[in-house]
Design a protein around this motif. Sequence first.
Motif, PDB file in Angstrom:
ATOM      1  N   UNK A  46       0.827  -1.211   0.000  1.00 27.86           N
ATOM      2  CA  UNK A  46       0.000   0.000   0.000  1.00 27.86           C
ATOM      3  C   UNK A  46       0.860   1.258   0.000  1.00 27.86           C
ATOM      4  N   UNK A  47       1.934   1.258   0.768  1.00 29.11           N
ATOM      5  CA  UNK A  47       2.830   2.414   0.818  1.00 29.11           C
ATOM      6  C   UNK A  47       3.470   2.651  -0.543  1.00 29.11           C
ATOM      7  N   UNK A  48       3.913   1.586  -1.188  1.00 22.43           N
ATOM      8  CA  UNK A  48       4.537   1.709  -2.506  1.00 22.43           C
ATOM      9  C   UNK A  48       3.544   2.237  -3.536  1.00 22.43           C
ATOM     10  N   UNK A  49       2.338   1.681  -3.569  1.00 26.66           N
ATOM     11  CA  UNK A  49       1.323   2.108  -4.541  1.00 26.66           C
ATOM     12  C   UNK A  49       0.895   3.543  -4.282  1.00 26.66           C
ATOM     13  N   UNK A  50       0.762   3.914  -3.017  1.00 27.12           N
ATOM     14  CA  UNK A  50       0.402   5.295  -2.671  1.00 27.12           C
ATOM     15  C   UNK A  50       1.472   6.260  -3.176  1.00 27.12           C
ATOM     16  N   UNK A  51       2.735   5.886  -3.021  1.00 29.95           N
ATOM     17  CA  UNK A  51       3.828   6.714  -3.519  1.00 29.95           C
ATOM     18  C   UNK A  51       3.779   6.858  -5.039  1.00 29.95           C
ATOM     19  N   UNK A  52       3.480   5.777  -5.746  1.00 30.70           N
ATOM     20  CA  UNK A  52       3.364   5.843  -7.209  1.00 30.70           C
ATOM     21  C   UNK A  52       2.211   6.748  -7.617  1.00 30.70           C
ATOM     22  N   UNK A  53       1.072   6.602  -6.936  1.00 27.67           N
ATOM     23  CA  UNK A  53      -0.096   7.417  -7.268  1.00 27.67           C
ATOM     24  C   UNK A  53       0.199   8.900  -7.029  1.00 27.67           C
ATOM     25  N   UNK A  54       0.904   9.211  -5.959  1.00 27.84           N
ATOM     26  CA  UNK A  54       1.240  10.600  -5.653  1.00 27.84           C
ATOM     27  C   UNK A  54       2.163  11.190  -6.718  1.00 27.84           C
ATOM     28  N   UNK A  55       3.035  10.364  -7.246  1.00 24.27           N
ATOM     29  CA  UNK A  55       3.958  10.811  -8.292  1.00 24.27           C
ATOM     30  C   UNK A  55       3.239  11.200  -9.573  1.00 24.27           C
ATOM     31  N   UNK A  56       2.126  10.536  -9.844  1.00 23.64           N
ATOM     32  CA  UNK A  56       1.412  10.732 -11.108  1.00 23.64           C
ATOM     33  C   UNK A  56       0.087  11.463 -10.932  1.00 23.64           C
TER      34      UNK A  56
END
Length: 57
Positions: A46-56
Motif C-alpha cells: 500500500x505504501x509503494x502504490x500510494x507513492x506511485x499514485x502521488x507521483x502521477x
Amino acid sequence: MTYTITLPNVTRESATAVERAWAPDLTYQPIQAGHFMAEEKPTEIATFITGLAARHA
C-alpha cells in the motif's frame, strides 16, 4: 511428462533495463514476500502504490 525451459541468465539489473525501454520512470522496490505479496505484506504494498499514485497525480 516434464518440460524443461532454458532461459538466458537474467539478473534484476538486466530485467530492469529492458523494462525501462517501455517505462523510463520505472521504480523498482524489492519486497521479501511470496507469491501473494498483497496478503503477506499489505502495508509495504500500500505504501509503494500510494507513492506511485502521488507521483502521477
